[in-house]
Scaffold this active site. Structure first.
Site, PDB file in Angstrom:
ATOM      1  N   GLY A 173     -16.067 -96.352 -15.450  1.00 24.58           N
ATOM      2  CA  GLY A 173     -15.911 -97.075 -16.715  1.00 24.58           C
ATOM      3  C   GLY A 173     -17.151 -97.905 -17.003  1.00 24.58           C
ATOM      4  N   ASP A 200     -16.764 -93.096 -18.969  1.00 16.56           N
ATOM      5  CA  ASP A 200     -15.899 -93.586 -20.049  1.00 16.56           C
ATOM      6  C   ASP A 200     -16.620 -94.689 -20.819  1.00 16.56           C
ATOM      7  OD1 ASP A 200     -12.982 -94.002 -21.170  1.00 16.56           O
ATOM      8  OD2 ASP A 200     -13.712 -96.005 -20.670  1.00 16.56           O
ATOM      9  N   TYR A 208     -17.950-101.510 -26.550  1.00 18.20           N
ATOM     10  CA  TYR A 208     -18.652-102.086 -25.402  1.00 18.20           C
ATOM     11  C   TYR A 208     -20.116-102.384 -25.743  1.00 18.20           C
ATOM     12  CZ  TYR A 208     -14.618-100.139 -22.846  1.00 18.20           C
ATOM     13  OH  TYR A 208     -13.352 -99.797 -22.428  1.00 18.20           O
ATOM     14  N   LYS A 234     -14.967 -94.109 -27.543  1.00 15.71           N
ATOM     15  CA  LYS A 234     -13.755 -94.513 -28.269  1.00 15.71           C
ATOM     16  C   LYS A 234     -14.070 -95.056 -29.657  1.00 15.71           C
ATOM     17  CE  LYS A 234     -11.912 -96.211 -23.844  1.00 15.71           C
ATOM     18  NZ  LYS A 234     -13.079 -96.852 -23.208  1.00 15.71           N
ATOM     19  N   MET A 271     -10.943 -82.442 -16.556  1.00 12.28           N
ATOM     20  CA  MET A 271     -11.495 -83.793 -16.490  1.00 12.28           C
ATOM     21  C   MET A 271     -11.568 -84.262 -15.035  1.00 12.28           C
ATOM     22  SD  MET A 271     -10.218 -87.178 -18.484  1.00 12.28           S
ATOM     23  CE  MET A 271      -8.846 -87.576 -17.453  1.00 12.28           C
ATOM     24  N   HIS A 324      -9.335 -96.205 -29.673  1.00 10.26           N
ATOM     25  CA  HIS A 324      -9.392 -97.242 -28.625  1.00 10.26           C
ATOM     26  C   HIS A 324      -8.081 -98.022 -28.505  1.00 10.26           C
ATOM     27  CE1 HIS A 324     -12.435-100.015 -26.406  1.00 10.26           C
ATOM     28  NE2 HIS A 324     -11.247-100.182 -25.900  1.00 10.26           N
TER      29      HIS A 324
HETATM   30  N1  LIG Z   1      -8.834 -98.874 -23.003  1.00  6.12           N
HETATM   31  C1  LIG Z   1      -8.994-100.144 -22.803  1.00  6.12           C
HETATM   32  O1  LIG Z   1      -8.578-100.977 -23.612  1.00  6.12           O
HETATM   33  C2  LIG Z   1      -9.693-100.604 -21.567  1.00  6.12           C
HETATM   34  C3  LIG Z   1      -9.546-101.931 -21.142  1.00  6.12           C
HETATM   35  C4  LIG Z   1     -10.216-102.330 -19.968  1.00  6.12           C
HETATM   36  C5  LIG Z   1     -10.976-101.415 -19.265  1.00  6.12           C
HETATM   37  N2  LIG Z   1     -11.115-100.123 -19.720  1.00  6.12           N
HETATM   38  C6  LIG Z   1     -11.958 -99.135 -19.011  1.00  6.12           C
HETATM   39  O2  LIG Z   1     -11.584 -99.106 -17.656  1.00  6.12           O
HETATM   40  C7  LIG Z   1     -12.726 -99.362 -16.834  1.00  6.12           C
HETATM   41  C8  LIG Z   1     -12.234 -99.983 -15.559  1.00  6.12           C
HETATM   42  O3  LIG Z   1     -11.658-101.270 -15.812  1.00  6.12           O
HETATM   43  P1  LIG Z   1     -11.958-102.436 -14.848  1.00  6.12           P
HETATM   44  O4  LIG Z   1     -13.430-102.489 -14.648  1.00  6.12           O
HETATM   45  O5  LIG Z   1     -11.287-103.659 -15.277  1.00  6.12           O
HETATM   46  O6  LIG Z   1     -11.236-101.931 -13.534  1.00  6.12           O
HETATM   47  P2  LIG Z   1     -11.151-102.358 -12.062  1.00  6.12           P
HETATM   48  O7  LIG Z   1     -11.880-101.331 -11.259  1.00  6.12           O
HETATM   49  O8  LIG Z   1      -9.719-102.604 -11.811  1.00  6.12           O
HETATM   50  O9  LIG Z   1     -11.877-103.771 -11.889  1.00  6.12           O
HETATM   51  C9  LIG Z   1     -13.265-103.926 -11.794  1.00  6.12           C
HETATM   52  C10 LIG Z   1     -13.511-105.126 -10.941  1.00  6.12           C
HETATM   53  O10 LIG Z   1     -13.288-104.732  -9.601  1.00  6.12           O
HETATM   54  C11 LIG Z   1     -14.375-105.112  -8.795  1.00  6.12           C
HETATM   55  N3  LIG Z   1     -14.645-104.016  -7.870  1.00  6.12           N
HETATM   56  C12 LIG Z   1     -15.099-102.783  -8.143  1.00  6.12           C
HETATM   57  N4  LIG Z   1     -15.184-102.051  -7.020  1.00  6.12           N
HETATM   58  C13 LIG Z   1     -14.760-102.850  -6.015  1.00  6.12           C
HETATM   59  C14 LIG Z   1     -14.611-102.672  -4.628  1.00  6.12           C
HETATM   60  N5  LIG Z   1     -14.922-101.500  -4.061  1.00  6.12           N
HETATM   61  N6  LIG Z   1     -14.151-103.715  -3.886  1.00  6.12           N
HETATM   62  C15 LIG Z   1     -13.844-104.886  -4.446  1.00  6.12           C
HETATM   63  N7  LIG Z   1     -13.959-105.115  -5.772  1.00  6.12           N
HETATM   64  C16 LIG Z   1     -14.422-104.112  -6.546  1.00  6.12           C
HETATM   65  C17 LIG Z   1     -15.524-105.337  -9.708  1.00  6.12           C
HETATM   66  O11 LIG Z   1     -16.244-106.392  -9.171  1.00  6.12           O
HETATM   67  P3  LIG Z   1     -17.829-106.604  -9.428  1.00  6.12           P
HETATM   68  O12 LIG Z   1     -17.932-106.997 -10.867  1.00  6.12           O
HETATM   69  O13 LIG Z   1     -18.183-107.679  -8.468  1.00  6.12           O
HETATM   70  O14 LIG Z   1     -18.475-105.288  -9.113  1.00  6.12           O
HETATM   71  C18 LIG Z   1     -14.881-105.717 -11.019  1.00  6.12           C
HETATM   72  O15 LIG Z   1     -14.716-107.127 -11.076  1.00  6.12           O
HETATM   73  C19 LIG Z   1     -13.657-100.165 -17.734  1.00  6.12           C
HETATM   74  O16 LIG Z   1     -15.010-100.106 -17.350  1.00  6.12           O
HETATM   75  C20 LIG Z   1     -13.442 -99.463 -19.054  1.00  6.12           C
HETATM   76  O17 LIG Z   1     -14.182 -98.247 -19.091  1.00  6.12           O
HETATM   77  C21 LIG Z   1     -10.467 -99.726 -20.837  1.00  6.12           C
END
Ligand SMILES: NC(=O)c1ccc[n+]([C@@H]2O[C@H](COP(=O)([O-])OP(=O)(O)OC[C@H]3O[C@@H](n4cnc5c(N)ncnc54)[C@H](OP(=O)(O)O)[C@@H]3O)[C@@H](O)[C@H]2O)c1
Length: 312
Positions: free
Chosen positions: A27, A52, A57, A86, A21, A119
């Site tokens: 995500g 992912d 979603y 998921k 992987m 999930h």
């Molecule tokens: N299993 C579960 O229950 C579960 C729950 C939550 C998430 N997930 C998975 O995990 C993935 C990641 O979660 P997440 O999106 O919350 O994670 P994250 O990467 O911690 O947070 C994303 C946020 O960070 C910002 N961001 C991204 N790149 C950046 C950078 N280089 N500099 C500054 N800010 C940045 C984005 O802003 P912008 O919007 O302005 O780009 C967005 O608001 C999801 O897409 C999903 O696939 C799973």
């Protein structure tokens, strides 16, 4: 821990020979369908090879369309990318597992999945309503199925050859241990919230000892401010090594042996989040010494996702 010179290319072997992987994952929890398409395309172009998804979603079609277009136009083979999705909480009954899996596969336009997750460990009332509520607005849970029942149906999917590995998401050790012990096909990956404020060290050790990959979501702390992206330790390291705070957080996650999911929504952010390089040991040690503890996503407590708009 020995790491390849190029963190971006790290591929973590999965147990029982289910391939490797890519540690750096993209995500797709993106509410807007048009942004889902452009962000997925940009991630593929930037170099991400791990995608992912989730039935919950409600954008598997858009992710699938972007992947198909990207593969056709960019000379990338299906075998070069790693796609997961998921099973949602309302499909935990064993009879619903294979139809839900097939529906996801069809929406994604794929013939097989590299990995399929349950999930959350919470079973909701079975049916097509993803968010079943009683008249008081409380979630209707399903007491008629256990997580092990659902896991057995997931094992059958691997037997049928359309899914190479299976995993759990939003679990703690209390849920993982009994499934691990009873499983005929062991979980390959556990997806949980993890970042320097929630390192999940005990879970990570358990997983490493058993060849299970810990896949960290919210590695940037869901981008919340104030938060990890503005943490003084992270900012100081970023300035010292000439990287951004996001790149420091993503490198730390991979160097401690987890995989991760980032969700850049623009081409520039996708390039930034992919362009990571190894941090020196003293920087890793400093991050490991951060004392702040914070869980951002309450999905582990209820099964209700924290970051999906209501009615979505
Ligand atoms: N299993 C579960 O229950 C579960 C729950 C939550 C998430 N997930 C998975 O995990 C993935 C990641 O979660 P997440 O999106 O919350 O994670 P994250 O990467 O911690 O947070 C994303 C946020 O960070 C910002 N961001 C991204 N790149 C950046 C950078 N280089 N500099 C500054 N800010 C940045 C984005 O802003 P912008 O919007 O302005 O780009 C967005 O608001 C999801 O897409 C999903 O696939 C799973």
């Amino acid at each position: 821990m020995a790491q390849p010179a190029d963190l971006r290319m790290t591929r973590i072997p999965l147990n029982h020979g289910a391939g490797r992987m890519p540690a750096l994952g993209f995500g797709t929890l993106i509410p807007d369908p048009a942004v889902t398409i452009t962000a997925t395309r940009d991630a593929l172009e930037a170099g991400f090879r791990h995608f992912d998804c989730a039935e919950r979603y409600r954008n598997e079609r858009e992710v699938g369309a972007a992947l198909q277009a990207g593969l056709a136009g960019g000379g990338v083979a299906r075998e070069d990318i790693f796609v997961t999705t998921k099973l949602w909480n309302s499909n935990h009954r064993p009879a619903r597992v294979e139809p839900a899996f097939e529906a996801s596969l069809q929406r994604l336009g794929l013939k097989y999945l590299d990995l399929y997750f349950i999930h959350t460990p919470f079973a909701f009332q079975p049916g097509d309503d993803q968010d079943p509520r009683d008249q008081n607005g409380n979630v209707i849970y399903d007491q008629g199925v256990t997580l092990l029942d659902t896991w057995r149906a997931m094992e059958t999917l691997v037997d049928h050859g359309k899914c190479r590995a299976i995993g759990l998401s939003d679990v703690g050790l209390d849920e993982l241990k009994p499934i691990y012990e009873a499983a005929r096909i062991k979980p390959s990956v556990v997806q949980v919230e993890s970042h320097p404020y929630l390192p999940e060290t005990e879970l990570l050790e358990f997983c490493k000892e058993r060849g299970i990959v810990l896949l960290a979501f919210a590695p940037l702390g869901h981008g919340m401010k104030p938060g990890l992206l503005e943490d003084p330790v992270i900012s100081a390291i970023a300035a010292r090594v000439g990287k951004t705070p996001a790149q420091v957080l993503l490198a730390w996650a991979i160097q401690r042996g987890t995989a991760l999911l980032a969700t850049p929504k623009s081409a520039a952010r996708a390039r930034e989040n992919f362009d990571i390089s190894a941090l020196p040991q003293d920087a890793l040690d400093e991050i490991n010494r951060i004392q702040t503890r914070q869980r951002l996503n309450t999905v582990v407590k209820t099964g209700v996702p924290g970051f999906i708009p209501k009615g979505g």
